[in-house]
Design a protein around this motif. Structure first.
Motif, PDB file in Angstrom:
ATOM      1  N   HIS A 249       7.744   1.813  -6.598  1.00 37.85           N
ATOM      2  CA  HIS A 249       6.560   1.217  -6.001  1.00 37.85           C
ATOM      3  C   HIS A 249       6.857  -0.225  -5.578  1.00 37.85           C
ATOM      4  CE1 HIS A 249       2.259  -0.363  -6.161  1.00 37.85           C
ATOM      5  NE2 HIS A 249       2.346   0.457  -5.134  1.00 37.85           N
ATOM      6  N   VAL A 250       6.414  -0.543  -4.388  1.00 38.21           N
ATOM      7  CA  VAL A 250       6.618  -1.897  -3.880  1.00 38.21           C
ATOM      8  C   VAL A 250       5.366  -2.718  -4.184  1.00 38.21           C
ATOM      9  CG1 VAL A 250       7.009  -3.303  -1.836  1.00 38.21           C
ATOM     10  CG2 VAL A 250       8.109  -1.061  -2.031  1.00 38.21           C
TER      11      VAL A 250
ATOM     12  N   PHE B 252       7.770  -7.485  -6.761  1.00 37.88           N
ATOM     13  CA  PHE B 252       9.041  -7.217  -6.096  1.00 37.88           C
ATOM     14  C   PHE B 252       9.213  -8.107  -4.869  1.00 37.88           C
ATOM     15  CE2 PHE B 252      11.427  -4.937  -2.798  1.00 37.88           C
ATOM     16  CZ  PHE B 252      12.655  -4.851  -3.428  1.00 37.88           C
ATOM     17  N   VAL B 253       8.156  -8.202  -4.100  1.00 39.35           N
ATOM     18  CA  VAL B 253       8.231  -9.050  -2.907  1.00 39.35           C
ATOM     19  C   VAL B 253       8.598 -10.489  -3.291  1.00 39.35           C
ATOM     20  CG1 VAL B 253       6.886 -10.054  -1.016  1.00 39.35           C
ATOM     21  CG2 VAL B 253       6.615  -7.631  -1.591  1.00 39.35           C
ATOM     22  N   ALA B 254       7.937 -10.967  -4.323  1.00 39.27           N
ATOM     23  CA  ALA B 254       8.202 -12.344  -4.759  1.00 39.27           C
ATOM     24  C   ALA B 254       9.642 -12.499  -5.242  1.00 39.27           C
ATOM     25  CB  ALA B 254       7.226 -12.700  -5.887  1.00 39.27           C
ATOM     26  N   ARG B 255      10.119 -11.479  -5.911  1.00 36.77           N
ATOM     27  CA  ARG B 255      11.478 -11.544  -6.445  1.00 36.77           C
ATOM     28  C   ARG B 255      12.506 -11.626  -5.318  1.00 36.77           C
ATOM     29  NH1 ARG B 255      13.716  -6.807 -10.304  1.00 36.77           N
ATOM     30  NH2 ARG B 255      15.762  -7.688 -10.846  1.00 36.77           N
TER      31      ARG B 255
ATOM     32  N   LEU C  71      17.480 -12.879   8.816  1.00 38.06           N
ATOM     33  CA  LEU C  71      16.631 -13.265   7.688  1.00 38.06           C
ATOM     34  C   LEU C  71      15.266 -12.577   7.763  1.00 38.06           C
ATOM     35  CD1 LEU C  71      17.412 -17.081   7.370  1.00 38.06           C
ATOM     36  CD2 LEU C  71      17.973 -15.259   5.738  1.00 38.06           C
ATOM     37  N   GLY C  72      14.741 -12.448   8.956  1.00 33.86           N
ATOM     38  CA  GLY C  72      13.433 -11.819   9.113  1.00 33.86           C
ATOM     39  C   GLY C  72      13.450 -10.336   8.788  1.00 33.86           C
ATOM     40  N   THR C  73      14.628  -9.758   8.768  1.00 37.57           N
ATOM     41  CA  THR C  73      14.732  -8.329   8.475  1.00 37.57           C
ATOM     42  C   THR C  73      14.926  -8.043   6.987  1.00 37.57           C
ATOM     43  OG1 THR C  73      15.958  -8.318  10.564  1.00 37.57           O
ATOM     44  CG2 THR C  73      15.734  -6.229   9.433  1.00 37.57           C
ATOM     45  N   VAL C  74      15.276  -9.084   6.248  1.00 37.63           N
ATOM     46  CA  VAL C  74      15.608  -8.852   4.837  1.00 37.63           C
ATOM     47  C   VAL C  74      14.438  -8.239   4.077  1.00 37.63           C
ATOM     48  CG1 VAL C  74      16.175  -9.967   2.662  1.00 37.63           C
ATOM     49  CG2 VAL C  74      17.356 -10.653   4.765  1.00 37.63           C
ATOM     50  N   LEU C  75      13.299  -8.846   4.168  1.00 39.14           N
ATOM     51  CA  LEU C  75      12.170  -8.377   3.381  1.00 39.14           C
ATOM     52  C   LEU C  75      11.698  -6.977   3.792  1.00 39.14           C
ATOM     53  CD1 LEU C  75      10.773  -9.321   0.951  1.00 39.14           C
ATOM     54  CD2 LEU C  75       9.428 -10.908   2.322  1.00 39.14           C
ATOM     55  N   PRO C  76      11.492  -6.726   5.079  1.00 37.85           N
ATOM     56  CA  PRO C  76      11.139  -5.349   5.465  1.00 37.85           C
ATOM     57  C   PRO C  76      12.171  -4.334   4.998  1.00 37.85           C
ATOM     58  CG  PRO C  76      10.968  -6.825   7.350  1.00 37.85           C
ATOM     59  CD  PRO C  76      11.517  -7.640   6.228  1.00 37.85           C
ATOM     60  N   SER C  77      13.433  -4.651   5.188  1.00 32.64           N
ATOM     61  CA  SER C  77      14.491  -3.717   4.796  1.00 32.64           C
ATOM     62  C   SER C  77      14.401  -3.391   3.321  1.00 32.64           C
ATOM     63  CB  SER C  77      15.867  -4.322   5.081  1.00 32.64           C
ATOM     64  OG  SER C  77      16.035  -4.561   6.450  1.00 32.64           O
ATOM     65  N   MET C  78      14.308  -4.428   2.518  1.00 30.05           N
ATOM     66  CA  MET C  78      14.352  -4.190   1.088  1.00 30.05           C
ATOM     67  C   MET C  78      13.091  -3.503   0.586  1.00 30.05           C
ATOM     68  SD  MET C  78      16.536  -7.381  -0.329  1.00 30.05           S
ATOM     69  CE  MET C  78      16.798  -6.515  -1.867  1.00 30.05           C
ATOM     70  N   CYS C  79      11.981  -3.801   1.188  1.00 39.03           N
ATOM     71  CA  CYS C  79      10.753  -3.098   0.804  1.00 39.03           C
ATOM     72  C   CYS C  79      10.843  -1.625   1.186  1.00 39.03           C
ATOM     73  CB  CYS C  79       9.546  -3.739   1.472  1.00 39.03           C
ATOM     74  SG  CYS C  79       9.150  -5.363   0.787  1.00 39.03           S
TER      75      CYS C  79
ATOM     76  N   GLU D 209       0.850  -1.193   0.000  1.00 39.11           N
ATOM     77  CA  GLU D 209       0.000   0.000   0.000  1.00 39.11           C
ATOM     78  C   GLU D 209       0.882   1.239   0.000  1.00 39.11           C
ATOM     79  OE1 GLU D 209      -3.339  -0.087  -0.142  1.00 39.11           O
ATOM     80  OE2 GLU D 209      -3.086  -2.248  -0.404  1.00 39.11           O
ATOM     81  N   ARG D 210       0.283   2.349  -0.429  1.00 42.71           N
ATOM     82  CA  ARG D 210       1.058   3.590  -0.516  1.00 42.71           C
ATOM     83  C   ARG D 210       1.330   4.196   0.863  1.00 42.71           C
ATOM     84  NH1 ARG D 210       1.469   8.394  -2.658  1.00 42.71           N
ATOM     85  NH2 ARG D 210      -0.291   9.048  -1.389  1.00 42.71           N
ATOM     86  N   LEU D 211       0.362   4.088   1.742  1.00 40.29           N
ATOM     87  CA  LEU D 211       0.467   4.809   3.004  1.00 40.29           C
ATOM     88  C   LEU D 211       1.697   4.468   3.843  1.00 40.29           C
ATOM     89  CD1 LEU D 211      -0.812   6.883   4.796  1.00 40.29           C
ATOM     90  CD2 LEU D 211      -2.206   5.118   5.845  1.00 40.29           C
ATOM     91  N   PRO D 212       1.973   3.203   4.080  1.00 37.05           N
ATOM     92  CA  PRO D 212       3.066   2.902   5.002  1.00 37.05           C
ATOM     93  C   PRO D 212       4.380   3.560   4.600  1.00 37.05           C
ATOM     94  CG  PRO D 212       1.945   0.885   4.291  1.00 37.05           C
ATOM     95  CD  PRO D 212       1.342   1.999   3.523  1.00 37.05           C
ATOM     96  N   MET D 213       4.660   3.572   3.316  1.00 36.51           N
ATOM     97  CA  MET D 213       5.931   4.145   2.870  1.00 36.51           C
ATOM     98  C   MET D 213       5.941   5.657   3.062  1.00 36.51           C
ATOM     99  SD  MET D 213       7.941   1.845   2.114  1.00 36.51           S
ATOM    100  CE  MET D 213       7.633   0.086   2.272  1.00 36.51           C
TER     101      MET D 213
END
Lengths: 201, 201, 201, 201
Positions: free
Chosen positions: A173-174, A178-181, A155-163, A97-101
DNA sequence: CAATAAACGAGACGGTACGTCGAGTCTTCCT
DNA sequence: AGGAAGACTCGACGTACCGTCTCGTTTATTG
């Protein structure tokens, strides 16, 4: 004029202010949000805002954290790490979603300056989400999908960080792709069980 | 009362202003930096600042991007991916210094608002650094350290993302130990050549 | 590009600058006149202006005083005081034009502050006009129109004072009717020769 | 024109700001008075000043017009025109003080530019004073000192005009001697009753 | 059921930084 | 050599927003 606006029960009033805050936040973004605007939107006085919160950043953190109607991060259970992660990050409380970013980007300055605020943000916003993420990894580890000696904290931080990086610093845009990649190209190969990582997009 | 008003060579004035900006930036951080302070520090007038830059964010981006004396990211060549990455991220232009995170955090608000600024930031600051990072991975791929079908674009973003996240959002200090941990626990396992990833901390 | 702008003879250049100054002055008035505007209008550089004049006020005083084409106050001789005064104040160098009041009003601040300027203004602008006015009264006195013991210095100041007051402080337009009224209702009755003052409007 | 707003107490804050304005005005004069200085002197913020007034000129006009403690022009009654006029112009609200001329000179630029301001100035400052002057002449006319067909409007303007001219344009000090001279040499002879005008200095 | 204390809406206020404007100075380049 | 061009410093301007404060009003709770 509007009929008598009576002082509300405490919790009630906060709820309305949170709603107004989130509304303004979604409309103009964090940095263009002003306290006057929130006050007007909530038909509240600035004194009321400052009576309860330390300032703009604290109000926004609280609103984003506690506003009703905001989706909670839920622990999906698809039986596989990949599905769980996609569900978690692309669901209603996800980062696509747009808001969190928008909020995150705006808050960073304040987070860096104010230690109390930073703590509140971490405890109320980040911690629950990180806990869910960690839980997903823990279950995958139990299932044997993830190597027993893998560093789940990292490992648990990888996805949040990259997003977060993509969404704020790189300004892209996330989306689910992108998440799947990231999952397919980084996380799954890294969990040291190549046999379960053969699934491709 | 004019102390040594030396003739200004082309672009000289900009250099001095950049220097002053970086000086103030390092001293008080981005959000406490004011245009008046920079003007005073550079013995410049605010009109001069606003003649060249659109505002505080634009000036800081330009200063951080173009100031002389700022360390350039250099491509290390240790012969192994791990050494290259540690050298790159923990070197003089790395992310273990305090300044980059402070600046980044403060700029994000502005970056999110102003598209021109955002573009300048990406092109002048991020792109060169990402290019260096990419180069390191490309060489590792040539050496056979990294699988030929690995997604270098995503892999090259892992370390910057996680450092930025740790430094700004989580508010933790980014040190060499953290960088090494990410490399060892995420990147090396993910490059799909387990035989070269056996090196431990 | 514009064809070669060659340096002019000194007096020539001043003349053009005066012309430009008066042009701008007439268009926007004293306080909205800027040195940049005059420089642009005269195709001159600000350095040139400041090389010759101390500043805006000095330039304007000089321009209003010495510009070619500006009407000189001439001593009319109608054989009677009344006609002389009307001719003097309502003629081409009179006060019924819009420009003199605009300039005067704007200059007052500067005149009050800068003594040099004030002196220049009095000597170059006021003195000649006052001299003409005085001459008119002197001749009337010789003719016997004015009592021999009348205070010519004060009487000669009445009309300029009242025109200036009406034009600037009261903000009313100074026209021939007003000039005539002052002459008929104040000056002529005051010169102590009622027999010559019987002429009415 | 100010809509009934509610500061701490009705108009309280304005009084303090007026006082500060007049204080600064008396100290440095109109053109060296800055809004920041007034704000500092009144312990007010510039926003407060600009919330109520359009700018420096409007503030000063209002202050000079409405500040408490400023002397009001009072109608003297000495039984004779000459005494009344001297009392009026040389009294506490007269023109022999330094302040009025300094203020008047500085304001003229603004008065000439801004029509609203000019109107306020005329209505609030000039009109009351002119009315008093007119009253003095009217009484003299009733007493028979002044010819019944004299033009009181013009006559009442003579003294203010000449004092203003002397004080601002000619830059000379306006003292009681000058006022008396104008009265004796211009006004009294002009009122067309030579029998009552024989009084000399 | 009236009196009272607490919470509130409204919005003026002090303060700080912003971005703009014009005066007057200075250097560079051009003719 | 002298002028045009225009960048530069200085200082004041007027604006925006934050967080504080006061005032009068509303409401819930007491006597």
């Amino acid at each position: 004029m509007t009929p008598a606006q009576r002082p509300r029960v405490e919790g009630d009033r906060e709820e309305e202010i949170f709603a107004a805050t989130v509304r303004v936040l979604a409309e103009v973004g964090y940095d263009r949000l002003t306290m006057d605007q929130v006050a007007a939107e909530a038909r509240a006085s600035k004194a009321t805002l400052y009576r309860r919160w330390d300032g703009k950043a604290a109000l926004v953190v609280d609103a984003v954290t506690r506003a009703k109607g905001l989706p909670d991060p839920t622990v999906p259970d698809t039986g596989a790490l990949r599905g769980d992660l996609v569900g978690l990050f692309c669901g209603p409380a996800g980062v696509t979603e747009r808001l969190p970013m928008s909020v995150l980007g705006g808050l960073l300055t304040a987070l860096h300056t104010d230690e109390d605020l930073s703590a509140a943000w971490r405890e109320r916003f980040l911690a629950p989400r990180m806990a869910v993420s960690h839980e997903v990894f823990r279950r995958a580890q139990e299932r044997g999908e993830v190597s027993p000696d893998a560093d789940l904290e990292v490992l648990g931080t990888v996805l949040p960080s990259m997003c977060a990086f993509h969404g704020t610093v790189l300004g892209r845009h996330v989306d689910e792709e992108f998440v799947a990649r990231v999952i397919d190209e980084v996380l799954l190969p890294a969990i040291r069980r190549p046999d379960t990582a053969t699934s491709d997009t």
